[in-house]
Design a protein around this motif. Structure first.
Motif, PDB file in Angstrom:
ATOM      1  N   PRO A   4       0.969  -1.259   0.118  1.00 52.35           N
ATOM      2  CA  PRO A   4       0.035  -0.040  -0.088  1.00 52.35           C
ATOM      3  C   PRO A   4       0.970   1.242   0.102  1.00 52.35           C
ATOM      4  O   PRO A   4       0.448   2.338  -0.361  1.00 52.35           O
ATOM      5  CB  PRO A   4      -0.834  -0.136   1.337  1.00 52.35           C
ATOM      6  N   GLU A   5       2.105   1.433   0.590  1.00 48.00           N
ATOM      7  CA  GLU A   5       3.043   2.411   0.613  1.00 48.00           C
ATOM      8  C   GLU A   5       3.501   2.663  -0.580  1.00 48.00           C
ATOM      9  O   GLU A   5       3.859   3.748  -1.056  1.00 48.00           O
ATOM     10  CB  GLU A   5       3.983   2.264   1.564  1.00 48.00           C
ATOM     11  N   THR A   6       3.677   1.579  -1.622  1.00 49.78           N
ATOM     12  CA  THR A   6       4.041   1.733  -2.816  1.00 49.78           C
ATOM     13  C   THR A   6       3.208   2.305  -3.946  1.00 49.78           C
ATOM     14  O   THR A   6       3.763   2.943  -5.005  1.00 49.78           O
ATOM     15  CB  THR A   6       4.829   0.410  -3.301  1.00 49.78           C
ATOM     16  N   MET A   7       1.932   1.609  -3.803  1.00 50.09           N
ATOM     17  CA  MET A   7       0.975   2.062  -4.866  1.00 50.09           C
ATOM     18  C   MET A   7       0.939   3.397  -5.227  1.00 50.09           C
ATOM     19  O   MET A   7       0.757   3.921  -6.373  1.00 50.09           O
ATOM     20  CB  MET A   7      -0.214   1.416  -4.400  1.00 50.09           C
ATOM     21  N   PRO A   8       0.876   4.437  -4.168  1.00 51.76           N
ATOM     22  CA  PRO A   8       0.651   5.753  -4.881  1.00 51.76           C
ATOM     23  C   PRO A   8       1.868   6.512  -5.475  1.00 51.76           C
ATOM     24  O   PRO A   8       1.675   7.339  -6.461  1.00 51.76           O
ATOM     25  CB  PRO A   8       0.589   6.783  -3.219  1.00 51.76           C
ATOM     26  N   LEU A   9       3.045   5.820  -5.328  1.00 46.27           N
ATOM     27  CA  LEU A   9       4.172   6.293  -6.092  1.00 46.27           C
ATOM     28  C   LEU A   9       3.936   6.030  -7.629  1.00 46.27           C
ATOM     29  O   LEU A   9       4.643   6.661  -8.375  1.00 46.27           O
ATOM     30  CB  LEU A   9       5.311   5.588  -5.427  1.00 46.27           C
ATOM     31  N   LEU A  10       3.200   5.013  -7.879  1.00 43.66           N
ATOM     32  CA  LEU A  10       2.978   4.364  -9.412  1.00 43.66           C
ATOM     33  C   LEU A  10       1.855   5.384  -9.860  1.00 43.66           C
ATOM     34  O   LEU A  10       1.700   5.043 -11.015  1.00 43.66           O
ATOM     35  CB  LEU A  10       2.570   2.965  -9.329  1.00 43.66           C
ATOM     36  N   GLU A  33       5.117   9.436  -8.860  1.00 39.14           N
ATOM     37  CA  GLU A  33       6.331  10.002  -8.035  1.00 39.14           C
ATOM     38  C   GLU A  33       7.424   9.046  -7.903  1.00 39.14           C
ATOM     39  O   GLU A  33       7.982   9.089  -6.660  1.00 39.14           O
ATOM     40  CB  GLU A  33       5.886  10.200  -6.764  1.00 39.14           C
ATOM     41  N   LEU A  34       8.058   8.405  -9.000  1.00 45.90           N
ATOM     42  CA  LEU A  34       9.273   7.768  -8.762  1.00 45.90           C
ATOM     43  C   LEU A  34      10.566   8.498  -9.374  1.00 45.90           C
ATOM     44  O   LEU A  34      10.367   9.481 -10.227  1.00 45.90           O
ATOM     45  CB  LEU A  34       9.181   6.595  -9.777  1.00 45.90           C
ATOM     46  N   THR A  35      11.772   8.348  -8.567  1.00 44.89           N
ATOM     47  CA  THR A  35      12.786   8.829  -9.144  1.00 44.89           C
ATOM     48  C   THR A  35      13.844   7.574  -9.314  1.00 44.89           C
ATOM     49  O   THR A  35      13.370   6.356  -8.893  1.00 44.89           O
ATOM     50  CB  THR A  35      13.562   9.845  -8.152  1.00 44.89           C
ATOM     51  N   LEU A  36      14.864   8.035  -9.597  1.00 46.23           N
ATOM     52  CA  LEU A  36      15.912   6.742  -9.944  1.00 46.23           C
ATOM     53  C   LEU A  36      16.292   5.983  -8.469  1.00 46.23           C
ATOM     54  O   LEU A  36      16.524   4.966  -8.466  1.00 46.23           O
ATOM     55  CB  LEU A  36      17.114   7.211 -10.541  1.00 46.23           C
ATOM     56  N   GLU A  37      16.000   6.908  -7.526  1.00 49.88           N
ATOM     57  CA  GLU A  37      16.498   6.287  -6.086  1.00 49.88           C
ATOM     58  C   GLU A  37      15.058   5.529  -5.494  1.00 49.88           C
ATOM     59  O   GLU A  37      15.566   5.174  -4.294  1.00 49.88           O
ATOM     60  CB  GLU A  37      17.067   7.440  -5.241  1.00 49.88           C
ATOM     61  N   THR A  38      14.010   5.759  -5.842  1.00 46.67           N
ATOM     62  CA  THR A  38      12.833   5.201  -5.223  1.00 46.67           C
ATOM     63  C   THR A  38      12.993   3.868  -5.064  1.00 46.67           C
ATOM     64  O   THR A  38      13.170   3.040  -6.021  1.00 46.67           O
ATOM     65  CB  THR A  38      11.354   5.658  -5.919  1.00 46.67           C
ATOM     66  N   LYS A  39      12.529   3.170  -3.967  1.00 51.10           N
ATOM     67  CA  LYS A  39      12.538   1.767  -3.776  1.00 51.10           C
ATOM     68  C   LYS A  39      10.731   1.289  -3.834  1.00 51.10           C
ATOM     69  O   LYS A  39      10.177   1.784  -3.103  1.00 51.10           O
ATOM     70  CB  LYS A  39      13.050   1.262  -2.445  1.00 51.10           C
ATOM     71  N   LEU A  40      10.636   0.288  -4.593  1.00 47.34           N
ATOM     72  CA  LEU A  40       9.468  -0.133  -4.598  1.00 47.34           C
ATOM     73  C   LEU A  40       9.421  -1.423  -3.863  1.00 47.34           C
ATOM     74  O   LEU A  40      10.170  -2.105  -3.832  1.00 47.34           O
ATOM     75  CB  LEU A  40       9.093  -0.664  -6.147  1.00 47.34           C
ATOM     76  N   THR A  41       8.299  -1.693  -3.083  1.00 46.96           N
ATOM     77  CA  THR A  41       8.209  -2.860  -2.156  1.00 46.96           C
ATOM     78  C   THR A  41       7.182  -3.720  -2.660  1.00 46.96           C
ATOM     79  O   THR A  41       6.123  -3.281  -2.905  1.00 46.96           O
ATOM     80  CB  THR A  41       8.033  -2.513  -0.787  1.00 46.96           C
ATOM     81  N   ILE A  42       7.475  -5.079  -2.806  1.00 43.49           N
ATOM     82  CA  ILE A  42       6.684  -6.066  -3.268  1.00 43.49           C
ATOM     83  C   ILE A  42       6.000  -6.567  -2.067  1.00 43.49           C
ATOM     84  O   ILE A  42       6.732  -6.844  -0.919  1.00 43.49           O
ATOM     85  CB  ILE A  42       7.262  -6.938  -4.120  1.00 43.49           C
TER      86      ILE A  42
END
Length: 117
Positions: free
Chosen positions: A41-47, A70-79
């Protein structure tokens, strides 16, 4: 890897996966559910709003961003834990081992030399 226009992200896994939620198909509503099923749920808004996720094959997931991503090259996506799992495959080879028995004869051959006098 980002596409050249920064509209999507191609995620490549090192080995084949179980492709969770791939059975949802590729229509717009289900593709959003696929993203929500895989990412936290924390990653979804970034997409972005209503991202579109599609399995290309068992090693590649494509995420098409929604509006306001809201992604940058440093953003960590969590599965989410226990969703995407690496599948191990191997080829089974039948091996036949032939056992050679060495038998000893119980009958001894005795050579007798008879000397005649």
């Amino acid at each position: 890897t980002f596409d050249p226009a920064f509209r999507s992200l191609r995620i490549s896994f090192s080995s084949s996966t179980n492709m969770p939620f791939a059975n949802l198909g590729n229509n717009l509503g289900n593709a959003h559910e696929l993203c929500a099923g895989i990412f936290t749920p924390e990653t979804m808004p970034l997409l972005g709003n209503n991202p579109f996720c599609t399995w290309v094959n068992s090693r590649t997931l494509v995420v098409e961003f929604g509006k306001n991503w809201e992604l940058t090259l440093e953003t960590k996506l969590t599965i989410k834990p226990n969703t995407v799992r690496i599948t191990l495959s191997y080829q089974s080879t039948k091996i036949t081992i032939k056992r050679h028995h060495q038998t000893k004869s119980s009958n001894k051959i005795v050579k007798q030399n008879r000397q005649t006098k």
